[in-house]
Design a protein around this motif. Sequence first.
Motif, PDB file in Angstrom:
ATOM      1  N   THR A 126       3.580   0.318   7.137  1.00 29.91           N
ATOM      2  CA  THR A 126       2.405   0.716   7.363  1.00 29.91           C
ATOM      3  C   THR A 126       1.579  -0.355   7.908  1.00 29.91           C
ATOM      4  O   THR A 126       1.616  -1.379   7.745  1.00 29.91           O
ATOM      5  CB  THR A 126       1.865   1.162   6.133  1.00 29.91           C
TER       6      THR A 126
ATOM      7  N   ASP B  50      -2.310  -1.136   7.616  1.00 30.94           N
ATOM      8  CA  ASP B  50      -3.544  -0.939   6.907  1.00 30.94           C
ATOM      9  C   ASP B  50      -4.865  -1.072   7.635  1.00 30.94           C
ATOM     10  O   ASP B  50      -5.001  -2.424   7.959  1.00 30.94           O
ATOM     11  CB  ASP B  50      -3.632  -1.509   5.481  1.00 30.94           C
TER      12      ASP B  50
ATOM     13  N   GLY C 170       0.847  -1.124  -0.078  1.00 28.16           N
ATOM     14  CA  GLY C 170      -0.181  -0.037   0.004  1.00 28.16           C
ATOM     15  C   GLY C 170       0.458   1.107  -0.265  1.00 28.16           C
ATOM     16  O   GLY C 170       0.178   2.325  -0.584  1.00 28.16           O
ATOM     17  N   GLN C 171       2.139   1.166   0.467  1.00 28.15           N
ATOM     18  CA  GLN C 171       3.085   2.479   0.747  1.00 28.15           C
ATOM     19  C   GLN C 171       3.403   2.818  -0.490  1.00 28.15           C
ATOM     20  O   GLN C 171       3.567   4.052  -1.004  1.00 28.15           O
ATOM     21  CB  GLN C 171       3.977   2.039   1.524  1.00 28.15           C
TER      22      GLN C 171
ATOM     23  N   THR D 269     -10.661   2.791   3.739  1.00 23.07           N
ATOM     24  CA  THR D 269      -9.168   2.311   4.415  1.00 23.07           C
ATOM     25  C   THR D 269      -8.446   3.569   4.685  1.00 23.07           C
ATOM     26  O   THR D 269      -8.672   4.520   4.190  1.00 23.07           O
ATOM     27  CB  THR D 269      -8.679   1.343   3.371  1.00 23.07           C
TER      28      THR D 269
ATOM     29  N   SER E 181      -4.110   4.092   5.952  1.00 20.84           N
ATOM     30  CA  SER E 181      -2.974   3.681   6.213  1.00 20.84           C
ATOM     31  C   SER E 181      -2.078   4.502   7.337  1.00 20.84           C
ATOM     32  O   SER E 181      -2.219   5.734   7.095  1.00 20.84           O
ATOM     33  CB  SER E 181      -1.974   3.495   4.972  1.00 20.84           C
TER      34      SER E 181
ATOM     35  N   ILE F 109      -4.200  -3.734  -0.468  1.00 19.04           N
ATOM     36  CA  ILE F 109      -5.131  -3.329   0.642  1.00 19.04           C
ATOM     37  C   ILE F 109      -6.298  -3.801  -0.325  1.00 19.04           C
ATOM     38  O   ILE F 109      -7.220  -4.470   0.332  1.00 19.04           O
ATOM     39  CB  ILE F 109      -5.262  -1.761   0.517  1.00 19.04           C
TER      40      ILE F 109
END
Length: 335
Positions: free
Chosen positions: A219, A221, A108-109, A232, A234, A193
């Motif tokens: 991170t 999530d 996700g980052q 969502t 993070s 995610i």
Amino acid sequence: MKIQQSQAYQDCEVIIEDEDPEDRIDTIIKKMPKWADKIALEIGAQSVTMGVFTPSGKGYALSRYARRDILLDPVEEGMRMDYVGSAIAEMVQELKVRGSEVRNVVSGQQVFMRFIKLPAIDMDDIAEQVGFEAQQHIPFPLEDIIYSYQELADREEGEREVLLVAIKKDVLDNLNTQVEASSLKTRSVDCSITSLYNAFRANYDEEEPVMLLDIGAKTTDIIFAEDGRFFTRSVTAAGAFITNSIAREFNMSFREAEQLKIADGVVSMGNGYTDAMSEQEAALATTIRTAMGRLSSEVQRTINHYRAQCKGNPPTKAYICGGGARLPFALEFLE
């Protein structure tokens, strides 16, 4: 972000004349291509995982997988993709999937996710509208990114909401370079995610509001699933945050702190929990508890935001995953 169903027989064309019906069926079956294995590759912040899914009943089941940890000091971040490439090559050989198509999942980052509200418009215009909104919400020129979107359930009459996901082209190009160097072919790219949310929906039948907590390396999530809704957020309170706290407290390198966390780390439960520990063990458990307190606060803040701004209901249950969930007493602490 949508799961694309495979059409296993789309290239099968069989022409048979003057055959007995039973012989015809046998011939068709013999000429039909077999259901192929599905290869999934997840590129995490500190690990790379590859799984092979084989046909099972009406779906697929995980038959084998491999994982490689990539533990780098922050100063070594520029070398990460080289380590990723080496890890992929090792797993391709181990799992014997050379030449296969692979579905990649990025952490996700590495992506930009935005929830965008759109006015009531015709479906034919939604792509153009999203493109315009992307220019306003993504801090990079559109020619430098690749983006996609998913329309979400309506929240208010006359208003639409979409989830916009974007990734920089150079990040995607670097990933594809490492994949192709290992004799694999990229079939699709997804975000961890949305992949986690899709996996949850496919495997669990929950009617009540649920929170998914994926405690990763860089991170955490926080995902809400409720009656078709998806939200969502993070936060940086994750595994590396805990490791950095240990490194500062004990005046050691990031790598040494990570190894100490894995070998001896536990979350102190307070109330005399550390009395029977050595001085170092007690200091380690207390440091981890303090860092986990930051995560707890971020989770509560996110729940409050979801209820106030998204008009969602508080989750009645939480599913916790990710490497950070392996810390002893992490679950009890968060409860």
